[in-house]
Design a protein around this motif. Sequence first.
Motif, mmCIF file in Angstrom:
data_model
loop_
_atom_site.group_PDB
_atom_site.id
_atom_site.type_symbol
_atom_site.label_atom_id
_atom_site.label_comp_id
_atom_site.label_asym_id
_atom_site.label_seq_id
_atom_site.Cartn_x
_atom_site.Cartn_y
_atom_site.Cartn_z
ATOM 1 N N TYR A 143 0.833 -1.207 0.000
ATOM 2 C CA TYR A 143 0.000 0.000 0.000
ATOM 3 C C TYR A 143 0.870 1.260 0.000
ATOM 4 N N VAL A 144 1.866 1.288 0.879
ATOM 5 C CA VAL A 144 2.738 2.471 0.960
ATOM 6 C C VAL A 144 3.500 2.658 -0.346
ATOM 7 N N GLY A 145 4.100 1.581 -0.843
ATOM 8 C CA GLY A 145 4.884 1.691 -2.069
ATOM 9 C C GLY A 145 4.055 2.083 -3.278
ATOM 10 N N SER A 146 2.881 1.465 -3.432
ATOM 11 C CA SER A 146 2.045 1.769 -4.595
ATOM 12 C C SER A 146 1.488 3.185 -4.520
ATOM 13 N N ASN B 156 -4.659 1.291 8.632
ATOM 14 C CA ASN B 156 -4.669 -0.090 8.141
ATOM 15 C C ASN B 156 -3.821 -1.003 9.012
ATOM 16 N N ALA B 157 -2.703 -0.481 9.529
ATOM 17 C CA ALA B 157 -1.805 -1.311 10.321
ATOM 18 C C ALA B 157 -2.366 -1.593 11.712
ATOM 19 N N ALA C 140 -12.364 4.141 11.924
ATOM 20 C CA ALA C 140 -12.089 5.322 11.115
ATOM 21 C C ALA C 140 -12.924 6.515 11.571
ATOM 22 N N VAL C 141 -14.200 6.261 11.903
ATOM 23 C CA VAL C 141 -15.092 7.335 12.335
ATOM 24 C C VAL C 141 -14.639 7.910 13.672
ATOM 25 N N LEU C 142 -14.261 7.036 14.609
ATOM 26 C CA LEU C 142 -13.832 7.507 15.927
ATOM 27 C C LEU C 142 -12.424 8.093 15.904
#
Length: 222
Positions: free
Chosen positions: A29-32, A67-68, A164-166
């Motif tokens: 994810y980070v690389g792309s 994500n992590a 994500a919301v919190l």
Amino acid sequence: MLREITTLLAKDFRLEWRQKSALGGLLLYVGSTVFVCFLSFSLRGGQPPAPAWNALLWVILLFAAINAVAKGFMQESPGQRLYYYTLVRPQAIILAKMLYNALLLMAVALLGLFLYTVFLGNPIQDAPLFVANLLLGAVGFATTLTLVSGIAAKAGGNGATLMAVLGFPVMVPMLLLLIKVSKNALDGLDRSVSDQSLLTLLALNMLVGALSYVLFPYLWRG
């Protein structure tokens, strides 16, 4: 307490090593994302301006952190959590999770910065300040999102969405400080200009850690 933390920390590292796909997905994810940013700006004939360079880096690191950390509590079943409750203290669980996530996010942040500078250039004028701010931000993301992940896991349902919301409203003040300090490092301003913001970031990290230590046992027993 220290023995419990080290045992839980070793358990998390072993689980991460066994599930290499999760770590590989995070690195991919980070690389792309960095490569897509490179392609976008190369089509415009150059590197992004410093403010855009700075903002994009923190956006990438923020979503990588979500994500992590999201899988920390959510990959454990209620039965596993009950089993841990019979073996160790809840304070050891939250501290071990925070320490593991902090180490993971610091490694991801340094790797992301390396790839970012390779593909999008390096406009940083004060590298030590920038890296210190980056690591402090990784620790802040880890402490804040670990507690939010625990709350989302106990709430059940779609934990990732709830996290994500919190988490986003809690992260906004920290992000503003991180972006401000990193912009000062990009511009090469005197470090005394950033002292107050760095102290505020450090205080926020300590406050979140202390609140997690005090409140997590009540959440764990709920």
